[in-house]
Every structure is written in C-alpha cells, then in structure tokens.
Design an enzyme around this catalytic site. Structure first.
Site, PDB file in Angstrom:
ATOM      1  N   ASP A 138      66.066  24.692  83.148  1.00  0.00           N
ATOM      2  CA  ASP A 138      66.802  25.929  83.423  1.00  0.00           C
ATOM      3  C   ASP A 138      68.244  25.585  83.737  1.00  0.00           C
ATOM      4  OD1 ASP A 138      64.564  27.528  83.080  1.00  0.00           O
ATOM      5  OD2 ASP A 138      63.996  27.449  85.185  1.00  0.00           O
ATOM      6  N   ASP A 152      63.903  32.386  78.443  1.00  0.00           N
ATOM      7  CA  ASP A 152      63.642  33.469  79.398  1.00  0.00           C
ATOM      8  C   ASP A 152      64.327  34.760  78.968  1.00  0.00           C
ATOM      9  OD1 ASP A 152      62.200  31.689  80.943  1.00  0.00           O
ATOM     10  OD2 ASP A 152      63.932  31.135  82.177  1.00  0.00           O
TER      11      ASP A 152
END
Length: 210
Positions: A138, A152
């Site tokens: 991330d 995402d």
C-alpha cells in the site's frame, strides 16, 4: 432434410456477438488494472519509505509505503491465509458469472473487481514473508485514515457500480427487474372500430336514432 427457420439462424449471432464483446471488455479491464497496480507497487518499493510520508495535497493525500498483512484499514491482520482464500473465491465467482453478461455496466464493474482482486492476490502469493501469506503493498495515504493502492481503488469503484446497477434494477444479463414501456408512458388506447363508425354520436347519444 429439414432446414432451420430463418429467425433461429439470426438470433444466435445477435446474442453471442454482444456477449463476446462484453467478455473482451472484462478481460481488457482486468489486465489493465492488474498491470497498473503491479507497476505502481514496483515504483513505490523503489521510491518510497515506510518512515516518511510524501505529501501530495497537504494532509489530505500523500504517499507512504506500507506492508499490509491484512485487508483494508489493516482489518484481519494475522489472517492472511484466509484473505488469500477469499480473494481466490472472488476471482472464481467473477469468472463464472461473466459468462452470463449482458450489461456494459456490469462488465465494467466485474472487470474492475477482478483486476483489483488479482492485484492484491498477486502480492499475497509472491511477496514476503511467503506464499499465501505475502503482505500487500500500500502506498496511497488518505489523510490519517488509511493507506491503499490502485487495486483498492478499482475494487471500491466496482462496488459503487454494482450498487448503481442494483438501484437501476439492471440484472447481470442486461434485463431489468421491472419491465418499462419502450417509449416512456403508455400511449392512449386507439378508439375501437365501433366508436370510429358512430363518431361522436354513439348509439346511446342524443339524436343517434334520428
């Protein structure tokens, strides 16, 4: 030797053609999301640090490297194997239902969902600490709330499209839950032949008999 009716000969291509194009759309979106997701993660690993946040829009949006063992918002940390199995199940379900596609909106949603699911699944399969237990990369920091990635974004967008299609009453195959008139409100019924014959002076109207 009996011949097939002409209408049966023409129906199959008109159904299979659009469906094939929708499947191609799903594949293109899936591959595109997967490539962008993995390339941006490679860039993040090479250019970002876990200890430093690079601001883009002040405190609202920034870049910071995070190795996430859980799901979004670091939920289910320590259950990476479970999340891997869930991601595999999502991929299988999307591939199966895509055979019944008849809606462009659903095709876009499924393509984004499948690409996002595969993007994070690849991380869990190939990254440290091991197969099926890999940490998801991330790097997009949203204020101080959570850090995500391109996969995402694709998954969230797909979820929004699914909700929109459901609110519009559009099924996976392109049909609607409630059949609507093709040209808006129904037209007024045409007068019956008897009414046309009598005109304004029907059989019961004054002066109709003389």
């Amino acid at each position: 030797m009996s011949s097939m009716p002409a209408d049966e000969l023409t129906v199959a291509p008109t159904r299979s053609g659009p469906r094939r194009r929708l499947v191609v759309l799903v594949v293109v979106l899936t591959v595109g999301v997967l490539l962008v997701d993995q390339l941006t993660k490679v860039w993040a690993l090479a250019n970002l640090l876990e200890t430093a946040r690079r601001p883009l829009l002040g405190d609202l949006l920034g870049l910071r490297l995070v190795f996430n063992p859980g799901a979004a918002l670091s939920i289910a940390t320590g259950m990476t194997w479970v999340l891997t199995l869930i991601a595999c199940a999502v991929v299988v379900v999307v591939v199966r239902v895509s055979r019944r596609l008849g809606s462009t909106g659903w095709a876009i949603a499924l393509g984004l969902l499948l690409g996002g699911a595969l993007g994070n699944l690849v991380d869990r399969l190939i990254r440290e600490p091991g197969f099926g237990r890999g940490h998801v990369i991330d790097f997009i920091a949203y204020a101080n709330v959570f850090v995500g990635n391109v996969a995402d974004i694709a998954i969230v967008t797909a979820a929004a499209l699914v909700v929109l299609q459901a609110l519009r009453g559009i099924r996976l195959d392109g049909t609607r839950e409630h059949t609507e008139p093709e040209h808006g409100s129904p037209k007024h019924a045409e007068p019956a032949p008897a009414e046309l014959e009598h005109g304004e002076h029907g059989p019961d109207a004054p002066g109709a008999d003389g």
